[in-house]
Design a protein around this motif. Structure first.
Motif, PDB file in Angstrom:
ATOM      1  N   TYR A   8       3.645   7.198  16.186  1.00 38.03           N
ATOM      2  CA  TYR A   8       4.792   6.875  15.337  1.00 38.03           C
ATOM      3  C   TYR A   8       4.345   6.655  13.875  1.00 38.03           C
ATOM      4  N   MET A   9       3.269   5.895  13.713  1.00 38.94           N
ATOM      5  CA  MET A   9       2.777   5.627  12.350  1.00 38.94           C
ATOM      6  C   MET A   9       2.370   6.918  11.647  1.00 38.94           C
ATOM      7  N   ASP A  10       1.703   7.786  12.386  1.00 38.35           N
ATOM      8  CA  ASP A  10       1.217   9.031  11.773  1.00 38.35           C
ATOM      9  C   ASP A  10       2.361   9.966  11.390  1.00 38.35           C
ATOM     10  N   THR A  11       3.513   9.729  11.980  1.00 36.78           N
ATOM     11  CA  THR A  11       4.690  10.507  11.598  1.00 36.78           C
ATOM     12  C   THR A  11       5.384   9.875  10.401  1.00 36.78           C
ATOM     13  N   MET A  12       5.514   8.550  10.442  1.00 38.77           N
ATOM     14  CA  MET A  12       6.311   7.846   9.434  1.00 38.77           C
ATOM     15  C   MET A  12       5.578   7.638   8.103  1.00 38.77           C
ATOM     16  N   ILE A  13       4.300   7.315   8.170  1.00 39.69           N
ATOM     17  CA  ILE A  13       3.588   6.965   6.929  1.00 39.69           C
ATOM     18  C   ILE A  13       3.555   8.131   5.925  1.00 39.69           C
ATOM     19  N   PRO A  14       3.250   9.361   6.359  1.00 35.24           N
ATOM     20  CA  PRO A  14       3.342  10.467   5.390  1.00 35.24           C
ATOM     21  C   PRO A  14       4.758  10.622   4.822  1.00 35.24           C
ATOM     22  N   LYS A  15       5.765  10.340   5.645  1.00 32.90           N
ATOM     23  CA  LYS A  15       7.149  10.444   5.151  1.00 32.90           C
ATOM     24  C   LYS A  15       7.405   9.412   4.056  1.00 32.90           C
ATOM     25  N   PHE A  16       6.914   8.188   4.262  1.00 35.89           N
ATOM     26  CA  PHE A  16       7.069   7.149   3.236  1.00 35.89           C
ATOM     27  C   PHE A  16       6.351   7.565   1.951  1.00 35.89           C
ATOM     28  N   ILE A  17       5.144   8.075   2.119  1.00 36.55           N
ATOM     29  CA  ILE A  17       4.345   8.425   0.931  1.00 36.55           C
ATOM     30  C   ILE A  17       4.969   9.594   0.180  1.00 36.55           C
ATOM     31  N   MET A  18       5.445  10.582   0.912  1.00 43.51           N
ATOM     32  CA  MET A  18       5.987  11.773   0.249  1.00 43.51           C
ATOM     33  C   MET A  18       7.446  11.596  -0.166  1.00 43.51           C
ATOM     34  N   GLY A  19       8.042  10.474   0.211  1.00 40.59           N
ATOM     35  CA  GLY A  19       9.409  10.182  -0.230  1.00 40.59           C
ATOM     36  C   GLY A  19      10.487  10.726   0.672  1.00 40.59           C
ATOM     37  N   TYR A  20      10.101  11.317   1.808  1.00 40.36           N
ATOM     38  CA  TYR A  20      11.134  11.784   2.742  1.00 40.36           C
ATOM     39  C   TYR A  20      11.856  10.595   3.370  1.00 40.36           C
ATOM     40  N   GLU A  21      11.209   9.472   3.351  1.00 40.43           N
ATOM     41  CA  GLU A  21      11.808   8.238   3.875  1.00 40.43           C
ATOM     42  C   GLU A  21      11.653   7.175   2.780  1.00 40.43           C
ATOM     43  N   GLU A  22      12.765   6.621   2.361  1.00 38.24           N
ATOM     44  CA  GLU A  22      12.713   5.617   1.294  1.00 38.24           C
ATOM     45  C   GLU A  22      12.067   4.321   1.818  1.00 38.24           C
ATOM     46  N   ILE A  23      11.328   3.648   0.945  1.00 40.38           N
ATOM     47  CA  ILE A  23      10.759   2.360   1.353  1.00 40.38           C
ATOM     48  C   ILE A  23      11.643   1.245   0.776  1.00 40.38           C
ATOM     49  N   ASN A  24      12.440   0.630   1.608  1.00 37.70           N
ATOM     50  CA  ASN A  24      13.247  -0.532   1.185  1.00 37.70           C
ATOM     51  C   ASN A  24      13.215  -1.568   2.309  1.00 37.70           C
ATOM     52  N   ASP A  25      13.894  -2.675   2.107  1.00 37.53           N
ATOM     53  CA  ASP A  25      13.818  -3.764   3.096  1.00 37.53           C
ATOM     54  C   ASP A  25      14.254  -3.297   4.491  1.00 37.53           C
ATOM     55  N   THR A  26      15.297  -2.468   4.516  1.00 40.12           N
ATOM     56  CA  THR A  26      15.828  -2.020   5.814  1.00 40.12           C
ATOM     57  C   THR A  26      14.853  -1.091   6.523  1.00 40.12           C
ATOM     58  N   THR A  27      14.370  -0.055   5.798  1.00 39.74           N
ATOM     59  CA  THR A  27      13.476   0.914   6.453  1.00 39.74           C
ATOM     60  C   THR A  27      12.155   0.249   6.834  1.00 39.74           C
TER      61      THR A  27
ATOM     62  N   TYR B 222       0.840  -1.209   0.000  1.00 36.66           N
ATOM     63  CA  TYR B 222       0.000   0.000   0.000  1.00 36.66           C
ATOM     64  C   TYR B 222       0.871   1.254   0.000  1.00 36.66           C
ATOM     65  N   LEU B 223       1.864   1.267   0.889  1.00 41.12           N
ATOM     66  CA  LEU B 223       2.729   2.451   0.986  1.00 41.12           C
ATOM     67  C   LEU B 223       3.470   2.707  -0.324  1.00 41.12           C
ATOM     68  N   GLU B 224       3.941   1.625  -0.947  1.00 31.26           N
ATOM     69  CA  GLU B 224       4.692   1.803  -2.198  1.00 31.26           C
ATOM     70  C   GLU B 224       3.794   2.375  -3.300  1.00 31.26           C
ATOM     71  N   LYS B 225       2.557   1.895  -3.337  1.00 35.18           N
ATOM     72  CA  LYS B 225       1.640   2.404  -4.367  1.00 35.18           C
ATOM     73  C   LYS B 225       1.288   3.866  -4.084  1.00 35.18           C
ATOM     74  N   MET B 226       1.052   4.197  -2.803  1.00 33.55           N
ATOM     75  CA  MET B 226       0.722   5.586  -2.469  1.00 33.55           C
ATOM     76  C   MET B 226       1.904   6.508  -2.795  1.00 33.55           C
ATOM     77  N   HIS B 227       3.106   6.014  -2.531  1.00 31.16           N
ATOM     78  CA  HIS B 227       4.289   6.820  -2.851  1.00 31.16           C
ATOM     79  C   HIS B 227       4.372   7.055  -4.358  1.00 31.16           C
ATOM     80  N   GLU B 228       4.117   5.992  -5.112  1.00 32.95           N
ATOM     81  CA  GLU B 228       4.153   6.097  -6.587  1.00 32.95           C
ATOM     82  C   GLU B 228       3.114   7.130  -7.053  1.00 32.95           C
ATOM     83  N   TRP B 229       1.925   7.052  -6.485  1.00 32.55           N
ATOM     84  CA  TRP B 229       0.864   7.993  -6.884  1.00 32.55           C
ATOM     85  C   TRP B 229       1.209   9.424  -6.476  1.00 32.55           C
ATOM     86  N   TYR B 230       1.846   9.555  -5.310  1.00 36.17           N
ATOM     87  CA  TYR B 230       2.214  10.897  -4.859  1.00 36.17           C
ATOM     88  C   TYR B 230       3.248  11.504  -5.804  1.00 36.17           C
TER      89      TYR B 230
END
Lengths: 297, 578
Positions: B529-548, B286-294
């Motif tokens: 924590y989720m409400d802080t991190m999820i927008p970051k993932f979607i907007m690309g401030y935080e990369e979504i990879n195996d480690t993160t 879900y996060l990856e798709k939202m990031h792509e759409w953003y």
């Protein structure tokens, strides 16, 4: 002879006036925005963003009709006036007496009493103990719950004390020599000299009680007839929340009455207009209030 | 010295007075109803000993939060309450705080110990089990069988297993009587909607979704629509627009959007197992798709700053200003309801389900907490307090019992008939309902013209709830209302419920005060924590990879998600075993 202004003074005046104009503008904008929104087409208002400079669509008074047709609004005005007048007149009178008492050097319990008063300013008893005291006194759902417990304010007593202390002792001594008693000294000699303090306290009390809704929501839950205007306005606001109105229309073919969208703007105007209108007449006392406690020449 | 001493004594007196309200009630917390004997001693009585003299008129005080009634202020004036008062020789005296002060007033009532006889617990910060443990309310189980046989039969019926499981605790106690129970389902009120007119305009009327369906159903369909919407808004020269609006925290806490990705926003059930949605791999999809759409500009660029918007009424400047493509909408926005032809604004709004992420799932997730399960057993409910006398308890249960019969259910849901004395009720007479709110039953049922849903004048004026009694305990029936719903509403409800709610954790399960506090604290911690991190993932401030992603999962678990799953699992096991 007209004195020629120095260039630096001219620059200062330009900057000064510019700043004050911008500042005044910033103060007026929110009121203007709310006023224009309250007169706008409610459906167009939903699609608007930013500051509204003029009414959107045709001017409508539907929002005001909705607010003022609520029977309890007029009753709320009446109640608020009762609370404001009572607390201002009686409260200020008691504050003057208390301030005079704790400002007298000859009063032996001056310091302990002042500590007692200041303690209440810094530490509140809390809601539940206050509620229990009011309940034990039979004040729940009674107008007196808003007219007795909050009638005096510790901070205002310190203001009055400060005002009386700034007067020279010779005033009181002269009055005593002329045979004046404590009441005459307080009301006829000293009180007129601190009328600026009294006016400021009275104005602060008026504004505070005009805007007050919280004590009524706690102590008068079932005495709706005794609710002040602001509590009625608050409930009106919640009832007419836009989301509530949209959800209440449960069918796709239902008719949405968008007028409720205006209520939040109209209650602001209806609730604050009397105070706004009174403010210019009392403005000089507010200015005095700001300078209270400052060093006098 | 003397002055200082006086000051010290006065200050100490003030300090002592601060603790005046901190005393604990001497209540023993026993389940039995207590009563004062003539000699002043307090005695307990079991259910079998209770006596209710029906000739005695009883005044039963009820705490109930306010709702908007345009016809009267207090629920004590409700015509159904008036009917009940006469029928059961009592006076239900509703005590209602000002709107907006409910939670505070409820806490104040608990804090000061001045309980009403009966309380509605929607605004309680404690669960009903906690209220019982604190000695505030009584266990109703022994009395229900004796005084509420219809209600007891309802609970024992196989088709009401969900309600029974939620209401009875492990010791066989019942603490509340629900007011939100539905015999059937009402149509759902909100979900995703989109501007069909934009797609019609951009394709010249030949809208063709990749799935081949007539409406958007898959992620690919949404991408097709979002790309067209983006072009439309750009061509219109708009600078502030949104192809898709999502909440500020990047996900719907009620489950929409995520359920199409077979993901959930929090605790959910998978068979017999309780899981935490954001720690599952599908949440990452879900996060990856939202990031792509953003990144493509499909999601509103400033979504994260809209913290004050309610998810079901996002940014009205965009939605009502014709600058949004897809958003969480309401039934009242469907079709052409948002158009303003006099200002040249035409919109066609259709309902759609969450997009199915066909790359990873073929069924989606049955999670939809905004469509609460019908029990709501211990949250929208009435409890009986220790302040209630034995006679009042018995009378109240008899009233509840009546409202669980077919006759009572109709009275609650559809009001008074002419035979029930509509012409004698002032509220009905004043509203012109002397012939009753309805006539007939089943096929012959007919609303009074003034009350026809969304068509009758009283309905248009938003006054219908003044004539019914749905806030009393008992059953609700929606089928007659549903018969008047438009096709658009029915279709929308089906779309919004497409994934069902089989994976939603049962809402009525009550916990001990300790466990309730633990899961509340956990929820607060991991949600922050989720409400802080999820927008970051979607907007690309935080990369979504195996480690993160691994760090994210580990962090939400350590912040209490894992602990909460264990607690919820324990209660779910007990729930299933009942």
């Amino acid at each position: 002879m007209v004195e020629k202004l120095k260039p630096s003074r001219v620059v200062f005046n330009i900057l000064n006036y510019s700043f004050m104009i911008v500042f005044a503008f910033l103060c007026i904008i929110p009121i203007w925005h709310v006023t224009m929104a309250s007169l706008s087409n409610p459906r167009l208002l939903m699609s608007a963003s930013g500051i509204i400079w003029k009414p959107l669509g045709e001017v409508t008074f539907d929002g005001y009709k909705l607010v003022l047709q609520t029977a309890s609004v007029l009753k709320g005005y009446g109640n608020t006036i009762i609370y404001v007048v009572w607390n201002t007149v009686v409260g200020t009178l008691i504050t003057v007496i208390a301030g005079y008492l704790v400002s007298r050097k000859s009063f032996k319990l001056k310091n302990p009493l002042m500590i007692f008063i200041l303690f209440t300013m810094m530490f509140s008893g809390g809601l539940i103990p206050s509620y229990q005291v009011n309940r034990a006194l039979g004040l729940i759902n009674s107008r007196w719950a808003l007219m007795i417990p909050g009638i005096i304010n510790a901070f205002y007593i310190t203001m009055m004390k400060s005002g009386f202390e700034q007067l020279p002792d010779s005033y009181e001594e002269s009055a005593k020599l002329d045979g004046a008693g404590p009441m005459t000294i307080m009301f006829k000699i000293l009180a007129p000299l601190v009328k600026a303090n009294i006016a400021v306290i009275a104005m602060f009390t008026v504004v505070m009680h005009w805007n007050s809704w919280y004590p009524a929501s706690i102590y008068l839950p079932a005495a709706r007839d005794a609710w002040p205007l602001q509590l009625i306005m608050r409930e009106l606001l919640i009832k007419n929340d836009t989301a509530t109105v949209l959800i209440a229309t449960g069918d796709a073919s239902g008719v949405v009455n968008y007028t409720a969208n205006l209520v939040k703007y109209c209650v602001v105007i209806v609730g604050t207009l009397p105070v706004l209108m009174a403010y210019p007449f009392a403005q000089k006392y507010f200015v005095t209030g700001v300078t209270l406690g400052g060093v006098k020449g | 010295m003397k002055k200082k001493l006086v000051a010290l004594v006065l200050a100490c007196t003030m300090i002592v007075s601060i603790f005046a309200g901190c005393g604990k009630s001497e209540d023993t917390g026993k389940a039995d109803v207590t009563t004062k004997a003539e000699d002043g001693t307090t005695v307990s009585k079991s259910a079998n000993e209770l006596v209710d003299d029906e000739n005695e008129n009883l005044d039963i005080t009820v705490w109930l939060y306010k709702d908007d009634y345009k016809v009267y202020d207090s629920y004590s004036e409700n015509p159904i309450v008036d009917y009940i008062n006469k029928k059961f020789n009592c006076k239900l005296d509703f005590q209602q705080p000002a709107m907006g002060s409910e939670k505070e007033q409820f806490s104040l009532m608990l804090g000061t110990g001045s309980y009403t006889d009966v309380m509605e617990v929607t605004f309680s910060t404690e669960g009903v089990a906690s209220l019982y443990e604190d000695g505030v309310i009584v266990d109703l189980a022994p009395y229900i069988e004796k005084y509420a046989p219809n209600y007891y039969a309802f609970l024992q019926a196989p088709e009401n297993e969900d309600v029974r499981k939620a209401l009875y605790d492990n010791e066989g106690r019942i603490f509340s009587i629900p007011s939100g129970l539905r015999k059937d389902e009402a149509y759902h009120w909100g979900g995703f909607v989109y501007r069909r007119d934009i797609l019609e305009t951009m394709t010249g009327g030949y809208v063709s979704f990749p799935s081949g369906n007539e409406e958007m159903t898959t992620v690919e369909d949404w991408e097709y629509a979002l790309s067209l919407m983006d072009l439309y808004f750009q061509a219109a020269g708009m600078t502030d627009y949104a192809d898709l609006i999502i909440p500020y925290n990047g996900y719907f806490q009620t489950g929409e959007l995520l359920n199409g990705f077979d993901a959930a926003p929090g605790i959910y059930v998978d068979g017999d197992t309780v899981k935490f949605g954001p720690a599952q791999d599908n949440f990452r999809n879900y996060l990856e798709k939202m990031h792509e759409w953003y990144e493509k500009g499909y999601i509103y660029k400033d979504f994260a700053s809209r913290t004050n918007d309610m998810f079901y009424l996002p940014n009205t400047a965009l939605t009502y200003g014709a600058a949004a493509g897809i958003w969480y909408g309401l039934t009242s926005q469907l079709g052409g309801a948002m158009s303003m032809p006099e200002y040249g604004l035409e919109m066609t709004v259709n309902a759609i389900p969450s997009p199915l992420d066909t790359a990873h799932t073929d069924k989606g997730m049955g999670f939809l907490s905004s469509d609460a399960d019908r029990a709501l057993a211990n949250t929208n409910a009435y409890v009986v307090t220790k302040a209630c006398s034995e006679a009042k308890l018995a009378r109240f249960l008899k009233i509840c019992d009546y409202l669980f019969t077919d006759e009572g259910m109709m009275l609650r849901s559809y009001g008074l008939t002419a035979e029930q004395g509509a012409a004698d009720n002032k509220v009905y007479v004043d509203a012109g309902l002397t012939e009753g709110a309805y006539t007939g039953i089943e096929d012959t049922f007919k609303f009074n013209d003034l009350l026809v849903p969304d068509k009758g004048q009283l309905s248009i004026d938003g006054k219908t709830n003044s004539f019914y009694g749905i806030r009393l305990p008992g059953l609700s029936l929606y089928k007659y209302n549903n018969a008047y719903a438009s096709e658009a509403s029915k279709k929308a409800s089906d779309e919004w419920r497409k994934y069902g709610k089989a994976n939603t954790y049962p809402s009525g399960v009550s916990m001990t005060a300790e466990d309730n506090d633990a899961v509340s604290s956990d929820y607060s911690n991991y949600t922050d924590y989720m409400d802080t991190m999820i927008p970051k993932f979607i907007m690309g401030y935080e990369e979504i990879n195996d480690t993160t992603w691994a760090n994210f999962v580990e962090r939400v678990n350590s912040l209490g998600a894992e602990n909460s799953v264990k607690i919820y699992q324990r209660y779910y096991d007990e729930y299933l075993a009942k």
